[in-house]
Design a protein around this motif. Structure first.
Motif, PDB file in Angstrom:
ATOM      1  N   GLY A 250      -6.764  -2.977  -1.999  1.00 11.89           N
ATOM      2  CA  GLY A 250      -5.865  -3.515  -2.820  1.00 11.89           C
ATOM      3  C   GLY A 250      -5.386  -4.940  -2.231  1.00 11.89           C
ATOM      4  O   GLY A 250      -5.695  -5.358  -1.117  1.00 11.89           O
ATOM      5  N   MET A 251      -4.129  -5.471  -2.952  1.00 15.97           N
ATOM      6  CA  MET A 251      -3.656  -6.807  -2.706  1.00 15.97           C
ATOM      7  C   MET A 251      -2.408  -6.776  -3.029  1.00 15.97           C
ATOM      8  O   MET A 251      -2.115  -6.286  -4.299  1.00 15.97           O
TER       9      MET A 251
ATOM     10  N   GLN B 145      -8.278 -16.352   7.112  1.00 15.36           N
ATOM     11  CA  GLN B 145      -7.257 -15.414   7.493  1.00 15.36           C
ATOM     12  C   GLN B 145      -8.015 -14.522   8.346  1.00 15.36           C
ATOM     13  O   GLN B 145      -8.891 -14.158   8.180  1.00 15.36           O
TER      14      GLN B 145
ATOM     15  N   GLU C 157      -0.899  -8.920  -4.467  1.00  6.67           N
ATOM     16  CA  GLU C 157      -0.967  -9.901  -5.649  1.00  6.67           C
ATOM     17  C   GLU C 157      -1.192  -9.025  -6.798  1.00  6.67           C
ATOM     18  O   GLU C 157      -0.879  -9.432  -8.061  1.00  6.67           O
TER      19      GLU C 157
ATOM     20  N   PHE D 251       0.831  -1.033  -0.245  1.00  5.05           N
ATOM     21  CA  PHE D 251      -0.018  -0.116   0.002  1.00  5.05           C
ATOM     22  C   PHE D 251       0.929   1.170  -0.032  1.00  5.05           C
ATOM     23  O   PHE D 251       0.824   1.929  -0.871  1.00  5.05           O
TER      24      PHE D 251
ATOM     25  N   GLY E  19      -6.576  -1.461   3.290  1.00  8.87           N
ATOM     26  CA  GLY E  19      -5.898  -2.668   3.927  1.00  8.87           C
ATOM     27  C   GLY E  19      -6.973  -3.502   4.753  1.00  8.87           C
ATOM     28  O   GLY E  19      -6.724  -4.690   5.097  1.00  8.87           O
TER      29      GLY E  19
ATOM     30  N   VAL F 190      -8.979   2.826  -0.237  1.00  6.82           N
ATOM     31  CA  VAL F 190      -8.205   1.819  -1.171  1.00  6.82           C
ATOM     32  C   VAL F 190      -8.395   0.295  -0.908  1.00  6.82           C
ATOM     33  O   VAL F 190      -8.184   0.110   0.312  1.00  6.82           O
TER      34      VAL F 190
ATOM     35  N   ASP G 218     -11.687 -12.728  -1.216  1.00  5.40           N
ATOM     36  CA  ASP G 218     -12.744 -11.808  -0.633  1.00  5.40           C
ATOM     37  C   ASP G 218     -14.073 -11.898  -1.298  1.00  5.40           C
ATOM     38  O   ASP G 218     -14.168 -12.343  -2.569  1.00  5.40           O
TER      39      ASP G 218
ATOM     40  N   VAL H  92      -5.585  -3.195  -7.306  1.00  6.49           N
ATOM     41  CA  VAL H  92      -5.960  -2.372  -6.528  1.00  6.49           C
ATOM     42  C   VAL H  92      -7.288  -1.354  -6.916  1.00  6.49           C
ATOM     43  O   VAL H  92      -7.208  -1.015  -8.257  1.00  6.49           O
TER      44      VAL H  92
ATOM     45  N   ASN I 202      -7.800 -10.419   9.540  1.00  6.79           N
ATOM     46  CA  ASN I 202      -7.218  -9.105   9.028  1.00  6.79           C
ATOM     47  C   ASN I 202      -7.281  -8.119  10.316  1.00  6.79           C
ATOM     48  O   ASN I 202      -8.311  -7.630  10.644  1.00  6.79           O
TER      49      ASN I 202
HETATM   50  C1  OOB Z   1      -3.228  -4.708   1.241  1.00  6.27           C
HETATM   51  O1  OOB Z   1      -2.429  -5.722   0.634  1.00  6.27           O
HETATM   52  P1  OOB Z   1      -2.527  -7.324   1.417  1.00  6.27           P
HETATM   53  O2  OOB Z   1      -1.822  -8.149   0.491  1.00  6.27           O
HETATM   54  O3  OOB Z   1      -1.742  -7.001   2.766  1.00  6.27           O
HETATM   55  O4  OOB Z   1      -4.137  -7.809   1.739  1.00  6.27           O
HETATM   56  C2  OOB Z   1      -4.854  -7.806   0.726  1.00  6.27           C
HETATM   57  C3  OOB Z   1      -6.372  -8.150   1.528  1.00  6.27           C
HETATM   58  C4  OOB Z   1      -7.402  -8.021   0.323  1.00  6.27           C
HETATM   59  O5  OOB Z   1      -7.496  -9.431  -0.131  1.00  6.27           O
HETATM   60  C5  OOB Z   1      -8.435  -7.959   1.359  1.00  6.27           C
HETATM   61  O6  OOB Z   1      -8.819  -9.164   2.078  1.00  6.27           O
HETATM   62  C6  OOB Z   1      -7.993  -7.083   2.537  1.00  6.27           C
HETATM   63  O7  OOB Z   1      -6.581  -7.036   2.321  1.00  6.27           O
HETATM   64  N1  OOB Z   1      -8.096  -5.571   2.068  1.00  6.27           N
HETATM   65  C7  OOB Z   1      -9.487  -5.058   2.412  1.00  6.27           C
HETATM   66  C8  OOB Z   1      -9.182  -3.447   1.984  1.00  6.27           C
HETATM   67  N2  OOB Z   1      -8.033  -3.521   1.491  1.00  6.27           N
HETATM   68  C9  OOB Z   1      -7.447  -4.570   1.553  1.00  6.27           C
HETATM   69  N3  OOB Z   1     -10.445  -5.376   2.835  1.00  6.27           N
HETATM   70  C10 OOB Z   1     -11.696  -4.428   2.915  1.00  6.27           C
HETATM   71  N4  OOB Z   1     -11.578  -3.045   2.677  1.00  6.27           N
HETATM   72  C11 OOB Z   1     -10.366  -2.628   2.221  1.00  6.27           C
HETATM   73  N5  OOB Z   1     -10.206  -1.397   1.608  1.00  6.27           N
HETATM   74  O8  OOB Z   1      -3.984  -4.609   2.197  1.00  6.27           O
HETATM   75  C12 OOB Z   1      -3.143  -3.520   0.153  1.00  6.27           C
HETATM   76  C13 OOB Z   1      -2.669  -3.498  -0.820  1.00  6.27           C
HETATM   77  C14 OOB Z   1      -2.691  -2.396  -1.701  1.00  6.27           C
HETATM   78  C15 OOB Z   1      -3.204  -1.147  -1.523  1.00  6.27           C
HETATM   79  C16 OOB Z   1      -4.108  -1.246  -0.069  1.00  6.27           C
HETATM   80  C17 OOB Z   1      -4.216  -2.328   0.620  1.00  6.27           C
END
Ligand code: OOB
Length: 515
Positions: free
Chosen positions: A320-321, A418, A323, A225, A296, A318, A399, A326, A420
């Protein structure tokens, strides 16, 4: 593991993949924005306060690349990188990118269990860490501390050393990012120069960054992020400065926002709540802040509505993931879209597939995706890839989402195993395996429980052999196994049996519903 040739050709033709590398990109940015500030840091132990221009960063990356190459780091090597938010983090990244060695992005919270695993699994040639104490996390790997790096760099003013051999190409891997994970061992995400540069350049456009913007990197710089959404890389690509905050607290960040006239910052939801509460007590001029990105983890609509009035800036959600995919709300979206959705994808070529439990396309269900910056497979994980991706290359995000008007997505839940915890991802199975190593534990099941502040916390349900161990003893046991503190369950509960599903598996749904 890569995109099929015809798809790659399409992404090139569409102008997403421009045939650039990180090393070349920084060279171009230095030529364009030379004396403008790139990285600003108040300093941390081992890293003096700094204000590096684009030219400084470019030159320092070159000198360190020469030093690391002389120390034996080569094209294709993996290097586990664990540094806090200091400009040396980005210097090391670009030095490794120029050599063609792949940084493996560990988080500052990782400890011996994670670091030693990354080093072994990636067969890393080096581990770059803040100080001598960290070296113990990777006993079998050559370690370089911040102090070592300073000694390695060719002295300033010396002629740049040409690295032998061709550098990496745009289609080559640039680094390995960590997945949040849902399996026993974390998976590694291979990102290429072309795909990653596209993702942050396009993000910088969506976030309307200009050379006058000032980005605050408050989350750990190694996370996707603050790295690329648009993050420090996106800010660099737009000629904007980044301020590296040693920690994300208001006490640290508010004076930095005031002093450096920060225009955009990125937070996870619990920190956004802390910032709003702290802003209410006043004392700092936050008027320069135009955009607060929150992502996140799910940001509740009630909290989202408070951002504008309480921080005096535009909220950008935002989703995103690491992987790939975004999603962003756009800065000029109507208020109700900004507060009630998690945005829409970066790219017109991000394919969004939503499937119900029967596998039929729907507007509500499991999110799968494919596109110009979403990976087609984890690194060296053939078996896992067979289930994590469809045969035609869609990534199963785990998701549960709903498609709203205009292609915006609303995150409604999660199918993956998982937790969060306020944006920090915990693979249940990984923690369960550590718990099962305890002699008194016969079975373990780790689930998320709702929490008003973090969104979720972790609860471990345990079946014991004989007398149950003390909770403090279990915590100490997990600490001694060297796992990151955020993975240690918040709550332990001893039970005689786990609820079961119809097919005799542990029913986590039933465990989650117990309180
Ligand atoms: C970001 O990346 P990661 O790889 O730590 O986690 C991804 C996972 C998503 O599959 C989802 O389950 C969750 O985190 N997530 C959200 C979210 N943003 C991420 N769940 C709900 N609302 C949101 N806004 O977390 C990440 C990577 C790039 C940009 C922003 C976040």
């Amino acid at each position: 593991m890569h995109w099929p040739d015809d798809v790659a050709a399409r992404y090139r033709a569409a102008g997403y993949w421009r045939g650039e590398t990180f090393g070349g990109l920084l060279r171009d940015l230095a030529a364009r924005y030379g004396s403008r500030p790139a990285l600003i840091s108040p300093g941390l132990p081992g890293s003096p306060a700094a204000r590096w221009t684009f030219r400084d960063l470019d030159e320092r990356a070159d000198r360190l690349a020469a030093g690391l190459h002389a120390a034996g780091i080569r094209h294709g090597d993996r290097v586990v990188l664990q540094l806090p938010n200091v400009p040396e983090f980005h210097q090391v990244c670009f030095a490794l990118f120029r050599i063609g060695a792949l940084p493996v992005f560990a988080l500052p919270a990782h400890r011996s269990a994670e670091i030693s695993y990354f080093c072994e699994f990636t067969e890393a040639t080096a581990y770059i860490c803040p100080d001598e104490e960290h070296k113990a996390y990777a006993p079998g790997t050559r370690a370089f501390t911040l102090a070592d790096l300073a000694g390695l760099s060719a002295p300033s003013g010396t002629d740049p050393v040409e690295l032998p051999g061709p550098g990496p190409g745009p289609g080559d891997l640039a680094f390995l990012q960590l997945s949040g994970g849902s399996t026993g061992l974390p998976k590694l995400i291979p990102r290429t120069h072309d795909d990653y540069i596209y993702s942050f350049r396009a993000s910088a456009e969506i976030c309307e960054l200009t050379p006058e913007s000032v980005y605050l990197c408050a989350l750990p710089a190694a996370h996707n992020f603050p790295m690329s959404s648009p993050g420090v890389f996106g800010a660099l690509s737009a000629g904007a400065a980044s301020v590296l905050a040693p920690d994300p607290s208001p006490g640290t960040c508010f004076p930095l926002i005031e002093r450096e006239r920060v225009t955009i910052a990125a937070l996870v939801p619990p920190l956004a709540l802390v910032w709003m509460d702290a802003a209410a007590s006043g004392g700092h001029d936050l008027s320069s802040l135009e955009v607060l990105q929150v992502g996140g983890a799910k940001f509740s609509e009630e909290a989202a509505k408070r951002v504008g009035p309480e921080l005096g800036c535009t909220l950008q959600q935002v989703f995103g993931m690491a992987e790939g995919l975004v999603n962003y709300t756009r800065l000029d979206d109507p208020e109700d879209v900004i507060v009630s959705t998690q945005g829409r994808p970066i790219s017109p070529d991000d394919e969004i597939l939503i499937l119900d439990n029967e596998g039929n396309e729907s507007d509500h269900g499991h999110l799968l995706t494919r596109g110009p910056y979403t990976i087609r497979g984890y690194w060296r994980a053939d078996e896992h890839n067979r289930t994590a991706f469809t045969e035609d290359g869609f990534y199963r995000t785990g998701d549960i989402v709903r498609r709203a008007e205009g292609g915006y997505l609303v995150v409604e839940g999660r199918a993956k195993d998982q937790i969060n915890r306020g944006g920090e991802k915990i693979a249940a199975e990984e923690v369960e395996n550590h718990l099962l190593a305890h002699p008194a534990i016969r079975d373990a099941s780790v689930v998320a429980v709702p929490d008003p502040y973090l969104g979720e916390r972790t609860r471990a349900y345990l079946i014991c052999r004989g007398e149950a161990p003390k909770k403090a003893e279990l915590r100490a046991f997990l600490r001694d196994r060297g796992i990151a503190a955020f993975k240690i369950p918040d709550m332990f509960e001893f039970v005689d049996a786990f609820p079961q599903t119809a097919v005799g598996k542990v029913s986590k749904r039933h465990l989650r519903e117990r309180t």
